[in-house]
Design a protein around this motif. Structure first.
Motif, PDB file in Angstrom:
ATOM      1  N   GLU B  84       0.843  -1.197  -0.075  1.00  0.00           N
ATOM      2  CA  GLU B  84      -0.105   0.140  -0.040  1.00  0.00           C
ATOM      3  C   GLU B  84       0.863   1.174  -0.038  1.00  0.00           C
ATOM      4  OE1 GLU B  84      -2.805   1.106   3.350  1.00  0.00           O
ATOM      5  OE2 GLU B  84      -4.058   0.544   1.749  1.00  0.00           O
ATOM      6  N   HIS B  85       0.537   2.172  -1.137  1.00  0.00           N
ATOM      7  CA  HIS B  85       1.402   3.483  -1.069  1.00  0.00           C
ATOM      8  C   HIS B  85       1.039   4.273   0.072  1.00  0.00           C
ATOM      9  CE1 HIS B  85       2.579   7.327  -2.433  1.00  0.00           C
ATOM     10  NE2 HIS B  85       1.338   7.821  -2.281  1.00  0.00           N
ATOM     11  N   HIS B  86       1.865   4.982   0.468  1.00  0.00           N
ATOM     12  CA  HIS B  86       1.396   6.148   1.564  1.00  0.00           C
ATOM     13  C   HIS B  86       2.391   7.243   1.444  1.00  0.00           C
ATOM     14  CE1 HIS B  86       4.631   3.351   3.432  1.00  0.00           C
ATOM     15  NE2 HIS B  86       4.920   4.335   3.958  1.00  0.00           N
ATOM     16  N   ASP B  87       1.936   8.434   2.150  1.00  0.00           N
ATOM     17  CA  ASP B  87       2.718   9.582   2.395  1.00  0.00           C
ATOM     18  C   ASP B  87       3.144   9.775   3.723  1.00  0.00           C
ATOM     19  OD1 ASP B  87       2.649  10.252  -0.486  1.00  0.00           O
ATOM     20  OD2 ASP B  87       0.406  10.732   0.104  1.00  0.00           O
ATOM     21  N   HIS B  88       3.941  10.955   3.847  1.00  0.00           N
ATOM     22  CA  HIS B  88       4.457  10.954   5.202  1.00  0.00           C
ATOM     23  C   HIS B  88       4.398  12.242   5.700  1.00  0.00           C
ATOM     24  CE1 HIS B  88       6.845   7.658   3.153  1.00  0.00           C
ATOM     25  NE2 HIS B  88       6.678   7.178   4.410  1.00  0.00           N
ATOM     26  N   ILE B 105      -6.272  12.743  -2.007  1.00  0.00           N
ATOM     27  CA  ILE B 105      -5.251  13.365  -2.490  1.00  0.00           C
ATOM     28  C   ILE B 105      -4.456  12.871  -3.649  1.00  0.00           C
ATOM     29  CG2 ILE B 105      -2.756  13.744  -1.924  1.00  0.00           C
ATOM     30  CD1 ILE B 105      -3.284  15.387   0.364  1.00  0.00           C
ATOM     31  N   GLU B 106      -4.625  11.371  -3.396  1.00  0.00           N
ATOM     32  CA  GLU B 106      -3.898  10.665  -4.704  1.00  0.00           C
ATOM     33  C   GLU B 106      -4.754  10.694  -5.952  1.00  0.00           C
ATOM     34  OE1 GLU B 106      -1.273   8.650  -4.126  1.00  0.00           O
ATOM     35  OE2 GLU B 106      -1.265   9.569  -2.148  1.00  0.00           O
ATOM     36  N   GLN B 107      -6.034  11.046  -6.055  1.00  0.00           N
ATOM     37  CA  GLN B 107      -6.792  11.161  -7.098  1.00  0.00           C
ATOM     38  C   GLN B 107      -6.566  12.334  -7.647  1.00  0.00           C
ATOM     39  OE1 GLN B 107      -8.636   8.946  -8.523  1.00  0.00           O
ATOM     40  NE2 GLN B 107      -8.852  10.362 -10.015  1.00  0.00           N
ATOM     41  N   ASN B 122       4.845   9.349 -10.726  1.00  0.00           N
ATOM     42  CA  ASN B 122       5.132   9.309  -9.011  1.00  0.00           C
ATOM     43  C   ASN B 122       5.032  10.616  -8.360  1.00  0.00           C
ATOM     44  OD1 ASN B 122       6.412   7.936  -7.024  1.00  0.00           O
ATOM     45  ND2 ASN B 122       8.274   7.318  -8.070  1.00  0.00           N
ATOM     46  N   HIS B 123       4.994  10.609  -7.300  1.00  0.00           N
ATOM     47  CA  HIS B 123       4.974  11.784  -6.499  1.00  0.00           C
ATOM     48  C   HIS B 123       5.815  11.681  -5.084  1.00  0.00           C
ATOM     49  CE1 HIS B 123       1.394   9.734  -4.878  1.00  0.00           C
ATOM     50  NE2 HIS B 123       1.771  10.431  -3.828  1.00  0.00           N
ATOM     51  N   GLU B 124       5.783  12.627  -4.686  1.00  0.00           N
ATOM     52  CA  GLU B 124       6.753  12.724  -3.120  1.00  0.00           C
ATOM     53  C   GLU B 124       5.715  13.657  -2.525  1.00  0.00           C
ATOM     54  OE1 GLU B 124       9.760  11.151  -2.442  1.00  0.00           O
ATOM     55  OE2 GLU B 124       9.114  11.508  -0.345  1.00  0.00           O
TER      56      GLU B 124
HETATM   57 ZN   LIG Z   1       0.765   9.751  -2.001  1.00  0.00          ZN
END
Ligand SMILES: [Zn+2]
Ligand SMILES: [Mn+2]
Ligand SMILES: [Mn+2]
Ligand SMILES: [Zn+2]
Lengths: 133, 133
Positions: B84-88, B105-107, B122-124
DNA sequence: ATTGCAAATGCGAATCAATCTCATTTAAGA
DNA sequence: TCTTAAATGAGATTGATTCGCATTTGCAAT
């Protein structure tokens, strides 16, 4: 005027600082590395040390005059802090940086921080993209 | 099993690679720098070069086994690529890193890229936060 | 205008993460 | 077991950024 910005930040008005500001102002791809700024200055016959450029840029960042980004990896780029916050999109093929503003995303970030018991101080969002087929 | 991951990636199953995977698996704050991984290995009496750790981590990244981040600035940290992708979110006071997932947010990111004629590769996204008063 | 001095600067040395070089070892198929 | 290309370890090297320090400079008070 630029002198006022420096004074407001409690920084002495010096020639290196004025020149660095000037370079940032006229920057066409307006994201410059410290070396970029340095080269421009040398090119314009302004005698200034690279260490000074680094110091000044860091001071400007702390004073809120410039914003620092770490797009790819390895080195920082700077840009004048405009009145309007924006995020960035990097074209993976050309390396070109596109700026964008999206209120919905900004709003969501605040909400997420809140949901975790925090308040959002800052954020960095970079989209890595490729031309759509 | 871990050997399969390596083979699938077209990488030989070597002791350094297995050990690095093992360290990442057991990592408690699961974002480790190359040096962090190296120290753990030395500590566990595994003779491995720092250069190898860097090489292996980069290969793992390309193989999609690990994800690289550049949170603060300067150096990279790695974590096992979970399903599962996640952000920080980084707590500016404690330095603690919190993970979160937000579909909206991903959308939005995909939509923004599209609006500019690109496709999101991709994104950060990193939120810098402080405990709410 | 002159003076005094902390702040700022320039330049080379130092740092530090990350990469490279290359001789030696090793995984894995024949 | 044999063969060979891939992988590794140790140290040298790079490249961006920071430090140390002698010298210069902005600027506020004479
Ligand atoms: Zn993300
Ligand atoms: Mn920008
Ligand atoms: Mn994570
Ligand atoms: Zn933003």
């Amino acid at each position: 005027m630029t002198e006022a910005e420096l004074k407001d930040a409690g920084l002495k008005v010096t020639l290196p600082r004025l020149k660095v500001l000037q370079v940032l102002d006229n920057a066409d791809p307006h994201h410059l590395s410290a070396e970029d700024v340095y080269r421009e200055l040398v090119n314009a016959d302004v005698t200034v040390g690279l260490a000074t450029v680094y110091r000044v840029l860091t001071q400007f960042e702390q004073a809120g005059i410039v914003t620092r980004h770490n797009f790819d990896d390895g080195h920082s780029v700077f840009e004048l802090a405009t009145e309007e916050h924006h995020d960035h999109m990097v074209d993976l093929d050309s390396g070109k940086v596109i700026e964008f503003v999206n209120e919905a995303i900004e709003q969501l970030q605040h909400e997420i921080a809140e949901q975790h018991g925090y308040e959002l101080v800052n954020h960095e969002l970079v989209l890595f993209v490729r031309k759509a087929k």
